[in-house]
Write a protein that holds these residues in place. Structure first.
Motif, PDB file in Angstrom:
ATOM      1  N   PRO A 112       0.818  -1.216   0.066  1.00  0.00           N
ATOM      2  CA  PRO A 112       0.115   0.009   0.066  1.00  0.00           C
ATOM      3  C   PRO A 112       0.942   1.313   0.070  1.00  0.00           C
ATOM      4  O   PRO A 112       0.450   2.288  -0.580  1.00  0.00           O
ATOM      5  CB  PRO A 112      -0.812  -0.126   1.200  1.00  0.00           C
ATOM      6  CG  PRO A 112      -0.872  -1.600   1.578  1.00  0.00           C
ATOM      7  CD  PRO A 112       0.608  -1.997   1.155  1.00  0.00           C
ATOM      8  N   ARG A 131      -1.028  -3.040  11.429  1.00  0.00           N
ATOM      9  CA  ARG A 131      -2.162  -2.606  10.311  1.00  0.00           C
ATOM     10  C   ARG A 131      -2.937  -1.299  10.868  1.00  0.00           C
ATOM     11  O   ARG A 131      -3.287  -0.528  10.292  1.00  0.00           O
ATOM     12  CB  ARG A 131      -3.058  -3.706  10.278  1.00  0.00           C
ATOM     13  CG  ARG A 131      -2.463  -5.021   9.279  1.00  0.00           C
ATOM     14  CD  ARG A 131      -3.437  -5.870   8.591  1.00  0.00           C
ATOM     15  NE  ARG A 131      -2.315  -6.722   7.534  1.00  0.00           N
ATOM     16  CZ  ARG A 131      -2.279  -7.767   7.474  1.00  0.00           C
ATOM     17  NH1 ARG A 131      -3.040  -8.523   8.548  1.00  0.00           N
ATOM     18  NH2 ARG A 131      -1.734  -8.448   6.727  1.00  0.00           N
ATOM     19  N   GLU A 158       1.435  -1.555   6.556  1.00  0.00           N
ATOM     20  CA  GLU A 158       1.072  -2.857   6.185  1.00  0.00           C
ATOM     21  C   GLU A 158       2.549  -3.735   5.830  1.00  0.00           C
ATOM     22  O   GLU A 158       2.499  -4.922   6.038  1.00  0.00           O
ATOM     23  CB  GLU A 158       0.332  -2.912   4.689  1.00  0.00           C
ATOM     24  CG  GLU A 158       0.047  -4.092   3.973  1.00  0.00           C
ATOM     25  CD  GLU A 158      -0.829  -5.013   4.829  1.00  0.00           C
ATOM     26  OE1 GLU A 158      -1.634  -4.500   5.791  1.00  0.00           O
ATOM     27  OE2 GLU A 158      -0.765  -6.223   4.671  1.00  0.00           O
ATOM     28  N   ALA A 206       3.447  -5.297   9.217  1.00  0.00           N
ATOM     29  CA  ALA A 206       2.661  -6.273   9.108  1.00  0.00           C
ATOM     30  C   ALA A 206       3.206  -7.693   8.295  1.00  0.00           C
ATOM     31  O   ALA A 206       3.275  -8.423   8.577  1.00  0.00           O
ATOM     32  CB  ALA A 206       1.058  -6.045   8.870  1.00  0.00           C
ATOM     33  N   ARG A 207       3.271  -7.244   6.897  1.00  0.00           N
ATOM     34  CA  ARG A 207       3.808  -8.411   6.074  1.00  0.00           C
ATOM     35  C   ARG A 207       5.229  -9.084   6.335  1.00  0.00           C
ATOM     36  O   ARG A 207       5.387  -9.901   6.171  1.00  0.00           O
ATOM     37  CB  ARG A 207       3.850  -7.895   4.489  1.00  0.00           C
ATOM     38  CG  ARG A 207       2.628  -7.487   4.061  1.00  0.00           C
ATOM     39  CD  ARG A 207       2.535  -6.941   2.585  1.00  0.00           C
ATOM     40  NE  ARG A 207       1.096  -6.555   2.166  1.00  0.00           N
ATOM     41  CZ  ARG A 207       0.923  -6.361   0.927  1.00  0.00           C
ATOM     42  NH1 ARG A 207       1.812  -6.122   0.105  1.00  0.00           N
ATOM     43  NH2 ARG A 207      -0.391  -5.772   0.659  1.00  0.00           N
TER      44      ARG A 207
END
Lengths: 431, 431
Positions: free
Chosen positions: A294, B414, B419, B422-423
């Motif tokens: 993102p 998140r 993101e 998080a990934r």
């Protein structure tokens, strides 16, 4: 992104350039900030309200009475938080607290062979102000990382300031404050909030130290009030350095490089590896991962402008490079990670093995995520309990021990031309 | 000198004025200093030699080869020192070292119930530069106080810079450096020396941190290079606060007030007592002692302009006054000195009982004499071993412990809109 190889003829020059690249455009806001601070010192709450109306675009309805966030508002914010995030915050708070409790230093007192009693004691600061940015950089995890060590240090008064532009606030930030034991919260930000914390207004009593990240105005204000109050370090853009060997998973390494790069276009992600194959694979994996990220625009700019892959012959060759880079975050994904870590002098935090992505340390690992940036790990540490305490040394002589120490003190006082020093000792010894 | 009584109607206002009195005339040398630093960055050794010829009034015979003080010169200086002062310096060094050895912090590593291994380790800084003023403010005791904690911290490279105006040097300063293990000494001073230490020249390799006192130019230069290197606190004029009851010896108290006052016309000496009789007696004793003090002119100006005697009803009333003054040095000459000391939050160093004049702490007590001035004991500590070390935190997850921590980190990443964070966790857990 640049790629360097330690065997290249121009490696020394290329690496030196990597070290000195400027990643921050320092905005010259110092004069503006000076005016704002003077305004708050002179005008108190009225000035604070005026600046807030102007900079945070809140209307006439924002008055002195609006400055403090009420307990009801805090409870309402907590109720508005998603349960999963709130639970994760609680889990993080517990782990951060447990880690920092181990950092509380011990007092010391002993009497030596001459009868001199000496030592020190540590005391929590009387009050601490925590600056929390508004908008997108308003991170609840940073509230925990700044406030929990202060509470563990025994600081009796914790204050938070957080701007709420156009009245908007992040409920998780208030929930984090509540979890961390911060119950005095003001909806102000910028240089005006720093000035209020340093000098006080009718509504906001002054604090002894101000911590927490902020934009250029906040950083300039913190530099200016330093001395009047204590401040923490001035944080620069974040950075990660990953040491990885041929056994590392290129997709995992790429994910960690991008987790750093997505912070800020000025963030920096560097890989040092002894494997040209891994270097190639990571380069490809970064491109693939960017396709679906993102915040790809930010991460891509950071990786393009400041990213680097350095291929070395072996990790012994890497150690001095690491020490010169003195990274904020150092991930070691090699087979002998512990042994390699032991050789490194300069790093803010080390993440060992392939199952310790840096993001774990950002949230729930336990260690603090406020760490020295821009090569300052050469001379400073991450935030901790000691940053919220201070040491008072203690000395007590008996008449006998003063007799033992006195002549040397007198000799040194006289040798420095400070006869008054010598006399303050001699008068007690009839010398 | 002002005299206040806590029962007076205007006491609160008078005491507040005492707290806020400005004792420093800050010279605006910032632009000059900026130019000097840029000059040294651009010109290296050549610029350093040019500035030294100009500011230290040394002639054309001062060249790059003159910068470093040779081992032979150091040995010759030691041979030129009076034996008594040298012996006293050795005694002081031994005591300072013993005290600071107790400050070396411990490393920590533990594995928690989830299998996460975390902790920290302390490392000495790679190099430290010690600034020593020339001329009359060139104190060998300060060389010991700055260098010994650095050596105890395990700093492998200690460098000293000391200006030698017109070629003159204080042999005791070189003797103190030798005693403290500083063998790399350069005869340069001012902003140009600070710039050389921060950025390096061909002759002087850069350091990671610069410590030590200096004039307005040195202080401005340290502020400017902060970030490039670490710096210690910026010291202001010295100060003492004495708490004494009716049993105290007024001549001893007066001697201690004047030992502080003789430092500097901007020094501050304050007595807080519960005895109006002692206050009277000390006032008289100060005048008598001034009559024969060599540095009476300085001490008289300091006492006249910044001295204060505060008469309180009892010492419980004094404690909050002490905490607001947050004195660099606090002497407690009361019957219950230890109990009273325990109630004080803010002080750089405490000297207990009537046989512990502050001057003992300046030289041979053991604790450091580099202490927070100008009320900064509210938020900072005296110099110590920790100032020459830095902490690196360590985190290591196993696959299992990452599985336990991962979901919370993913949720928080998140919730913060990160993101990529998080990934980097999820990819390792196939989430």
């Amino acid at each position: 992104m640049i790629r360097l190889t330690s065997t290249a003829a121009d490696f020394a020059e290329s690496f030196a350039r990597l070290l000195t690249v400027k990643r921050e455009i320092s905005e010259d806001v110092d004069e503006t900030v000076r005016g704002i601070i003077a305004g708050v010192v002179a005008g108190g709450d009225t000035a604070l309200v005026d600046y807030t109306r102007r900079f945070d675009r809140v209307g006439e309805e924002f008055t002195t009475a609006s400055l403090r966030v009420t307990p009801d508002e805090i409870q309402a914010a907590i109720a508005a938080c998603p349960a999963e995030a709130l639970e994760a915050l609680r889990f993080a708070a517990t782990r951060i607290q447990a880690f920092h409790e181990g950092q509380v230093p011990g007092d010391h007192r002993a009497t030596d062979a001459l009868g001199v009693s000496s030592g020190w004691r540590w005391t929590g600061l009387e009050s601490v102000g925590l600056y929390v940015p508004g908008g997108t950089a308003s991170y609840p995890s940073s509230v925990l990382m700044n406030a929990i060590p202060a509470r563990v240090a025994g600081v009796p008064r914790l204050v938070m300031v957080v701007p709420m532009p156009e009245g908007a606030m992040n409920p998780l930030v208030l929930a984090a404050a509540d979890l961390a034991g911060v119950h005095e919260v003001y909806r102000v930000g910028g240089a005006q909030a720093v000035a209020a914390l340093a000098y006080g207004t009718d509504t906001i009593a002054p604090v002894a130290k101000i911590v927490g990240p902020g934009n250029a105005w906040v950083a300039a204000a913190k530099r200016r009030v330093f001395g009047q109050v204590g401040i923490d370090m001035i944080a620069g853009p974040s950075e990660v350095l990953i040491l990885a060997d041929a056994h590392a998973n290129p997709d995992w390494v790429a994910a960690d490089l991008l987790a750093q790069a997505e912070h800020d276009m000025a963030a920096q992600s560097i890989l040092i590896t002894d494997s040209a194959d891994l270097a190639d694979a990571v380069e490809g994996a970064v491109e693939r991962a960017l396709a679906t990220l993102p915040r790809a625009e930010i991460a891509r700019a950071s990786w393009r402008d400041y990213g680097a892959i350095v291929v070395v012959r072996n990790f012994d060759e890497a150690v001095p490079l690491v020490d010169r880079l003195a990274p904020e975050h150092l991930e070691i994904e090699t087979e002998d990670a512990e042994a390699l870590a032991a050789k490194v002098r300069n790093a803010g935090a080390i993440f060992l093995g392939s199952h310790t992505p840096e993001a774990i340390g950002d949230y729930v690992g336990g260690p603090n995520h406020v760490l020295p940036t821009a090569r300052s790990a050469r001379f400073s540490s991450g935030l901790g309990v000691l940053d919220f305490m201070k040491r008072t040394t203690i000395l007590r002589c008996t008449p006998e021990s003063l007799r033992a120490l006195g002549p040397s003190a007198i000799a040194l006082g006289r040798s420095e031309g400070l006869e008054g020093h010598a006399r303050s000792v001699a008068i007690r010894l009839n010398l």
